[in-house]
Design a protein around this motif. Sequence first.
Motif, PDB file in Angstrom:
ATOM      1  N   LEU A  56       0.840  -1.188   0.000  1.00  0.00           N
ATOM      2  CA  LEU A  56       0.000   0.000   0.000  1.00  0.00           C
ATOM      3  C   LEU A  56       0.878   1.242   0.000  1.00  0.00           C
ATOM      4  N   SER A  96      -5.939  -4.304 -10.162  1.00  0.00           N
ATOM      5  CA  SER A  96      -5.979  -4.683  -8.753  1.00  0.00           C
ATOM      6  C   SER A  96      -5.764  -3.493  -7.827  1.00  0.00           C
ATOM      7  N   THR A  97      -5.243  -2.391  -8.357  1.00  0.00           N
ATOM      8  CA  THR A  97      -4.952  -1.237  -7.506  1.00  0.00           C
ATOM      9  C   THR A  97      -5.501   0.082  -8.047  1.00  0.00           C
ATOM     10  N   THR A 135     -13.226   2.984   2.260  1.00  0.00           N
ATOM     11  CA  THR A 135     -13.666   1.598   2.427  1.00  0.00           C
ATOM     12  C   THR A 135     -14.930   1.496   3.266  1.00  0.00           C
ATOM     13  N   ASP A 170      -3.589   3.438  -6.111  1.00  0.00           N
ATOM     14  CA  ASP A 170      -3.089   3.018  -4.797  1.00  0.00           C
ATOM     15  C   ASP A 170      -4.173   2.362  -3.944  1.00  0.00           C
ATOM     16  N   LYS A 225      -6.322  -1.164  -2.617  1.00  0.00           N
ATOM     17  CA  LYS A 225      -5.969  -2.518  -2.218  1.00  0.00           C
ATOM     18  C   LYS A 225      -6.685  -3.526  -3.115  1.00  0.00           C
ATOM     19  N   THR A 280     -10.811  -5.496  -2.769  1.00  0.00           N
ATOM     20  CA  THR A 280     -11.362  -4.699  -1.668  1.00  0.00           C
ATOM     21  C   THR A 280     -12.528  -3.870  -2.167  1.00  0.00           C
ATOM     22  N   TYR A 312     -14.723  -0.620  -2.238  1.00  0.00           N
ATOM     23  CA  TYR A 312     -14.631   0.813  -1.985  1.00  0.00           C
ATOM     24  C   TYR A 312     -15.972   1.472  -2.284  1.00  0.00           C
ATOM     25  N   THR A 338     -12.199  -3.970  -6.212  1.00  0.00           N
ATOM     26  CA  THR A 338     -11.031  -3.996  -7.075  1.00  0.00           C
ATOM     27  C   THR A 338     -10.724  -5.420  -7.525  1.00  0.00           C
ATOM     28  N   THR A 376     -10.924 -12.560  -1.797  1.00  0.00           N
ATOM     29  CA  THR A 376     -10.675 -12.878  -0.389  1.00  0.00           C
ATOM     30  C   THR A 376     -11.827 -13.634   0.261  1.00  0.00           C
TER      31      THR A 376
END
Length: 481
Positions: A18, A50-51, A83, A124, A126, A129, A131, A177, A187
């Motif tokens: 990060l 991914s970011t 988040t 930038d 994660k 994740t 958002y 993401t 995840t």
Amino acid sequence: RMLHQQRFTVVLVWVAALVQSQSTDGERHDLGPPCREIKHAHLALGEEPSTSMTISFSSSECVSSNALWSRSGPPVGIVEIGTSRDKMSHSIMATQPPNQYLATLTRKVGNYTSDFFHHITVKDLKPSTRYFYQCSARTQGTGVSREQMRDEAFEAGHESNRYLKKSVHMTHGSFVTAPLPGAFHDTRGKRFKFVMMGDLGHYEKSILTMKHLDENKRLVSAIILAGDLAYSQGNHKVWDKWFDLLDQFPVFREVSLQVAAGNHDVDITEKSGEIFTAYENRFRMPAIQPAIRKPVKGGGSLTKFLSNVPYPLDYDYGNAYYGYTYGPSRHLILSSYSNFDPGSKQYTWLVDELEKVDRSITPWLIIIMHVPIYNTFEEHRHDVQHTKGREILEPLFVKHHVNIVVSGHVHAYMRTNNVAFGKVNDTGPIHIIAGDGGRQIDSPFLNAEPEEWVVTRDSTVFGYGTFEIYNSTIAEWRWIH
């Protein structure tokens, strides 16, 4: 159908650290009250899915009856993101002015001035994740800090409006993401499923397609449209109506929308010959570099042009062709209407992309292009893009073991076996026509009996396809209709 690869692979996962947030609170900016109409929000994957994510939206011209605010330029787009729905901790301001364009409408209905189109790439982030975001636009005027924008109320006419607190001034959504390259699930253990279709439009059946997508949005990783999006026929107000339709379905504010160029997206201006104006201004794909577009000499009749788009058009980079990695898959979006002859910019880029794909990380290689190179129907069999595709592109697809090629253009559905050079062959890709998104389904078969490489074909029902990846050797294609 379950798709099996002929090899086994080792999946390599890299970890990104990060980095510092993009927020620059406390900097001073000449911004005034919020614009009143924020709409047409949609997402596109960033250069590193991914970011990063690109959040696009439109705003009308910001007008305030308060003399304190004197607009000195186009509105400035702003994204608040975090988040948590209740704590969007970072503020990202557009570093480039919004897009806007003028056009002459066909059928003598006057000139057209577009809204402002804002494209803000948030970096930038994660991987894997969720958002939450909200976007707004502000006038340029008296200087205020970003801290003041959140903590103070601004007078706009006779109203007191707190920044980004009233829905009339902003639109909001959320997204997840992409995973790190090579990952087969997020995840939470969810596999990745991509929606693929073409020829959507803004018709009765289009609405049913979008409604079904929206009802199943939590299952979808990305939506990929293989061209012919709005069917504007040169009337740019139709693009506005198409995005108005998308606004009715939250899926387009939560799932990235990746697009390929179709013939009905060319939107040639009859007098100037300018091409792809709306397509370039309203979308922001993960571009290799800014678009190069040159007008078609002499303009011409829109109807005749769309029925037989000349090859090639002078259009490269931008939203024309690009690539991205999503978990265990590499996606290459091609332009059927840009030059792909050997030595051309697109061909050179494509060869380089195919050669550098690491199948131990991204074992699945997917091609999206508007014009199919395998076609069991009568329509579009003689398009130069079709014949050149078989001649120039198919050898590359076979050589580099492309898994699946998805197209539109023909208003019907077709799926082939693995095929190479007209013969069923395990070394070749599966070719799919998914041009049944909503425009119409009226394509007659070329022959009463299907070709040997055809598994299924249909021109009676609307639908779309999903491609779900299980592991490095198995994926599942489903036709939803």
